[in-house]
Design a protein around this motif. Structure first.
Motif, short mmCIF file in Angstrom:
data_model
loop_
_atom_site.label_atom_id
_atom_site.label_comp_id
_atom_site.label_asym_id
_atom_site.label_seq_id
_atom_site.Cartn_x
_atom_site.Cartn_y
_atom_site.Cartn_z
N LEU A 178 69.69 -27.59 27.70
CA LEU A 178 70.39 -27.18 28.99
C LEU A 178 69.86 -25.88 29.62
CD1 LEU A 178 74.06 -28.50 28.43
CD2 LEU A 178 72.16 -29.74 29.79
N THR A 179 69.69 -25.15 28.69
CA THR A 179 68.97 -23.80 29.26
C THR A 179 67.62 -23.98 29.78
OG1 THR A 179 70.26 -22.51 27.41
CG2 THR A 179 68.26 -21.39 28.38
N PHE A 180 66.75 -24.82 29.09
CA PHE A 180 65.36 -24.97 29.47
C PHE A 180 65.68 -25.89 30.84
CE2 PHE A 180 62.38 -28.40 30.02
CZ PHE A 180 61.00 -27.47 30.16
N PHE A 407 55.93 -21.71 33.17
CA PHE A 407 55.20 -21.45 31.89
C PHE A 407 55.86 -20.99 30.82
CE2 PHE A 407 52.39 -18.70 29.73
CZ PHE A 407 51.66 -19.51 28.85
N ARG A 408 56.93 -19.80 31.39
CA ARG A 408 57.57 -19.25 30.42
C ARG A 408 58.72 -20.14 29.70
NH1 ARG A 408 58.04 -15.01 34.26
NH2 ARG A 408 59.88 -15.89 34.75
N ALA A 409 59.13 -21.19 30.45
CA ALA A 409 60.13 -22.09 30.08
C ALA A 409 59.51 -23.00 29.16
CB ALA A 409 61.03 -22.66 31.01
N TRP A 412 58.52 -21.35 26.08
CA TRP A 412 59.57 -21.11 25.02
C TRP A 412 60.11 -22.32 24.20
CZ3 TRP A 412 64.77 -22.73 26.17
CH2 TRP A 412 65.93 -22.23 25.41
N ARG A 413 60.26 -23.52 24.92
CA ARG A 413 60.64 -24.49 24.34
C ARG A 413 59.81 -25.17 23.43
NH1 ARG A 413 61.32 -30.30 27.48
NH2 ARG A 413 59.27 -30.07 27.45
N SER A 414 58.40 -25.09 23.61
CA SER A 414 57.38 -25.56 22.62
C SER A 414 57.53 -24.65 21.52
CB SER A 414 56.07 -25.54 23.35
OG SER A 414 56.10 -26.14 24.53
N TRP A 415 57.63 -23.35 21.67
CA TRP A 415 57.82 -22.33 20.49
C TRP A 415 59.16 -22.70 19.55
CZ3 TRP A 415 54.93 -19.49 17.41
CH2 TRP A 415 55.44 -18.49 16.60
N LEU A 416 60.21 -22.97 20.16
CA LEU A 416 61.36 -23.34 19.50
C LEU A 416 61.29 -24.61 18.90
CD1 LEU A 416 64.39 -22.63 21.85
CD2 LEU A 416 63.69 -21.50 19.61
N SER A 417 60.58 -25.58 19.53
CA SER A 417 60.49 -26.98 18.71
C SER A 417 59.29 -26.87 17.55
CB SER A 417 60.04 -28.03 19.60
OG SER A 417 58.66 -27.79 20.10
N VAL A 499 51.05 -26.21 33.44
CA VAL A 499 51.93 -25.62 32.53
C VAL A 499 52.19 -26.26 31.45
CG1 VAL A 499 54.45 -24.78 32.90
CG2 VAL A 499 53.04 -24.51 34.83
N TYR A 500 52.49 -27.36 31.34
CA TYR A 500 52.93 -28.40 30.13
C TYR A 500 51.81 -28.11 29.11
CZ TYR A 500 53.87 -32.14 27.03
OH TYR A 500 53.97 -32.89 25.74
N PHE A 501 50.73 -28.41 29.55
CA PHE A 501 49.37 -28.20 28.54
C PHE A 501 49.12 -26.91 27.89
CE2 PHE A 501 44.83 -27.91 27.35
CZ PHE A 501 44.64 -29.13 26.85
N LEU A 502 49.22 -25.99 28.89
CA LEU A 502 49.17 -24.51 28.42
C LEU A 502 50.19 -23.98 27.37
CD1 LEU A 502 47.72 -22.66 31.55
CD2 LEU A 502 46.72 -23.18 29.32
#
Length: 679
Positions: A178-180, A407-409, A412-417, A499-502
């Motif tokens: 939900l934060t994302f 991009f930041r969001a 952040w989500r990609s790093w968490l996953s 943004v998603y790809f980067l």
């Protein structure tokens, strides 16, 4: 009414005769049946009251003359018909009429349920109303917000769509998800604290407090939320922006009766706040039916009725087809309007009679008049037009967040996953250490002589092979596995393709730097490679470049593939030519001229040459027997055996950097093309 207009009941549909009572019976016995709903929809059921919609932002959504056609012709049939058929026959072959001249209106504060049997056109109509029809579907007609014709971008910015299938990043918790969503979906002028406060509010509204720190879950791998909790999380994701218009596609599918009731109660509560709620629903129980404010009954792509449940009872009673006493009206209407196998002609005759009767009825004409006369009236209101479209020409960016915020969001989500994925971190680290130890023990303590030269050259190429297959198969499912989720979120205006790809690729860079360094650090000195420290650091840089070139190629395969199984199938055959052109199995001067262009894309070739140059350059103390003719006397001779040149070292480095950029750009453009292709 005339006898020929009486509607055949269950007997015509193959369900047997039903005693309907007589004409003098009371309204209760004649079919005017509403099941009492003993529960009440109160804010206490959802934690805190839902945020109301301001009166000036409430939406009346109308649609007029909606027709949906599907292109069902194959390439062979098109070619044949173009040669041998008339224009009319070709058009009939090309198009299948799915939804036929549908009009309707949904008002604020109402829960409109679209009912019908399978194949009646419920989801097709909903996709047409939300501009989400697939590429082979063409839609005609007008869709209006408060009388103002609306396009897909403007509708996306003011509405929410809860789809039937719930899609999430399963390793995230409810709060993280939900934060994302809050970071990318809420207005860009809101501060971070305001977004987090809204997340807390929605968690309470949807009663997700008990599971807010629980992982969503991955089927078959990671236990997480229940089906009902996932559905509530889907609603919570859409509630963050407090949209005035909500669409739901069969929100109760796959849920038990209690959870289905809970979901419809949520929809009902949303409608009470002033939202306009439209949903398709499959076989609602009598309790659910009692909660609908309006019904839209569909059959064979046409509207059989649109109005309140009470008006539906009156309409069908006037057709001499009242709902039987103590019978679920939803089941009755669906069965009455269904096309039963082996009795299609009679069923279609009954359905057409009902639909024609509705079109001529006072209710049907009022809906048609309201949906058509409003078109264009609202264009005179400049303030509302600007609120709806954002600019005077009606073109507005579908993205709520800025590029940097997106991009930041996503990063952040990609790093968490990645951090929460044990297979990616632990297993791959263990694999790297194990393989390096095995290679170090097998090639331990190589002596620089004739045999040692061959062994060292072989193990250096094994470095390239291991790094390639390990890293390609680590990322080969990144985009193909998440493609449905990415397409859904992209269509919802959450983030851009670049943004998603980067975000995905940059989040994984630390692992594709750290793991190759661990690999080379363990086995380099065990094997006995060039012991000069500058040579070791250069070797570290080379293996990092090779690993990232292979990773970039893996991204390209992943973006090209429509599924994980397809990516796994085409990966090895595409890698093999590059491996053969690496200079170990085939001398680079022996590559056929018609394949020479392909060798320029081989990171094996550049990595092998760079590692060998780093190992053998300026080495003059190779031990050789006096009688040995084939023993290389120095490092220069070793390089000449492979037709490698010391002067090409920096060219190899630049080439690998270029391949990393080339493969990643190619992967991005493939993903971008798929994005536009699926819109």
């Amino acid at each position: 009414m005339n006898n020929e207009e009486k509607i055949p009941l269950f007997s015509s549909n193959g369900y047997g005769d039903v005693d309907q009572g007589n004409d003098n019976s009371s309204s209760e016995s004649s079919g005017s049946f509403r099941v009492p709903f003993y529960g009440t929809v109160t804010s206490s059921q959802f934690g805190i009251p839902l945020r109301p919609i301001p009166v000036e932002e409430r939406i009346t959504y109308s649609w007029n003359s909606i027709n949906v056609f599907a292109d069902t012709a194959t390439a062979e049939s098109r070619n044949f018909c173009l040669c041998c058929c008339s224009n009319g026959e070709y058009e009939n072959l090309q198009k299948k009429h799915l939804v036929k001249n549908v009009n309707g209106v949904a008002r604020p504060g109402e829960l409109l349920a679209i009912l019908g049997s399978s194949g009646a056109g419920k989801t097709t109509l909903l996709n047409a109303l939300t501009f989400r029809s697939s590429k082979n579907i063409s839609v005609t007609g007008t869709r209006c917000v408060n009388g103002n014709p609306v396009h897909s971008t403007a509708l996306t910015s003011i509405s929410a769509y809860v789809q039937q299938a719930d899609m999430f990043i399963g390793t995230l918790t409810v709060r993280e998800h939900l934060t994302f969503q809050a970071l990318v979906r809420m207005d860009r002028h809101l501060k971070y604290d305001q977004r987090i406060a809204r997340v807390e509010e929605v968690i309470s509204e949807m009663s997700l407090n008990k599971c807010e720190n629980t992982c969503i879950g991955v089927p078959g791998r990671l236990k997480g939320l229940s089906g009902g909790e996932q559905k509530r999380l889907s609603f919570a994701s859409e509630m963050l922006t407090n949209p005035s218009l909500m669409f739901c596609d069969e929100p109760t599918s796959g849920l038990d009766s209690f959870m289905a009731l809970n979901v419809v109660q949520i929809l009902k509560q949303m409608a009470h706040t002033g939202k306009t709620v439209i949903c398709t629903i499959h076989q609602p129980s009598s309790e659910l039916y009692a909660m609908f404010d309006k019904l839209l009954l569909m059959a064979e792509g046409r509207i059989a009725f649109l109005g309140t449940p009470e008006e539906a009872d009156i309409f069908f009673r006037e057709l001499d087809a009242p709902c039987p006493k103590n019978y679920n009206p939803a089941d009755y209407f669906i069965q009455l309007l269904a096309i039963v196998p082996d009795n299609e002609e009679s069923c279609r005759h009954a359905v057409n009679m009902i639909c024609d009767k509705y079109e001529r009825s006072l209710t049907g004409m009022e809906v048609t008049l309201e949906s058509s006369t409003k078109v264009g009236d609202f264009l005179k209101n400049t303030e509302t037009e600007l609120w709806l479209n954002g600019t005077s020409n009606g073109r507005k960016s579908p993205y709520k967040a800025s590029w940097c915020a997106q991009f930041r969001a996503v990063l952040w989500r990609s790093w968490l996953s990645i951090l929460k994925e044990p297979l990616l971190v632990r297993v791959r680290l263990l694999q790297t250490i194990l393989v390096s130890l095995i290679l170090g023990s097998i090639y331990y303590g190589q002596v620089v002589n004739q045999d040692g030269v061959m062994n060292i050259n072989g193990v250096l190429f094994i470095f390239l092979t291991n790094l390639t297959f390990q890293n390609v198969f680590a990322v080969i499912n990144v985009f193909s596995a998440e493609l449905p989720l990415f397409l859904r979120e992209h269509k919802n205006g959450m983030y851009r393709t670049d943004v998603y790809f980067l975000g995905k690729t940059i989040a994984e860079i630390p692992f594709f730097v750290f793991l190759p360094l661990v690999f080379i650090s363990i086995c380099y000195f065990l094997i006995g490679l060039n012991s000069e420290m500058p040579r070791f650091f250069v070797a570290c840089g080379i293996v990092v470049l090779v690993a990232n070139a292979a990773t970039s190629f893996g991204y390209l395969i992943s973006c090209l593939s429509s599924s994980v199984s397809m990516a796994l199938s085409i990966g090895p055959p595409l890698i093999m030519p590059f491996l053969l052109f690496g200079g170990f199995f085939l001398n680079i001067d022996s590559i056929p001229i018609y394949f020479e262009w392909l060798s320029y894309f081989s990171w094996f070739k550049y990595g092998n040459e760079a590692l060998l140059i780093n190992q053998w350059q300026n080495m003059t103390d190779i031990q050789c027997d006096e009688n040995s003719r084939n023993c290389p006397r120095n490092g220069h001779v070793v390089l000449e055996m492979y037709n490698f040149k010391e002067d090409d070292f920096f060219l190899d480095i630049y080439a690998m950097v270029g391949l990393i950029l080339f493969f990643r750009l190619a992967a991005f453009f493939v993903l971008l093309r798929r994005t536009y292709k699926d819109q």
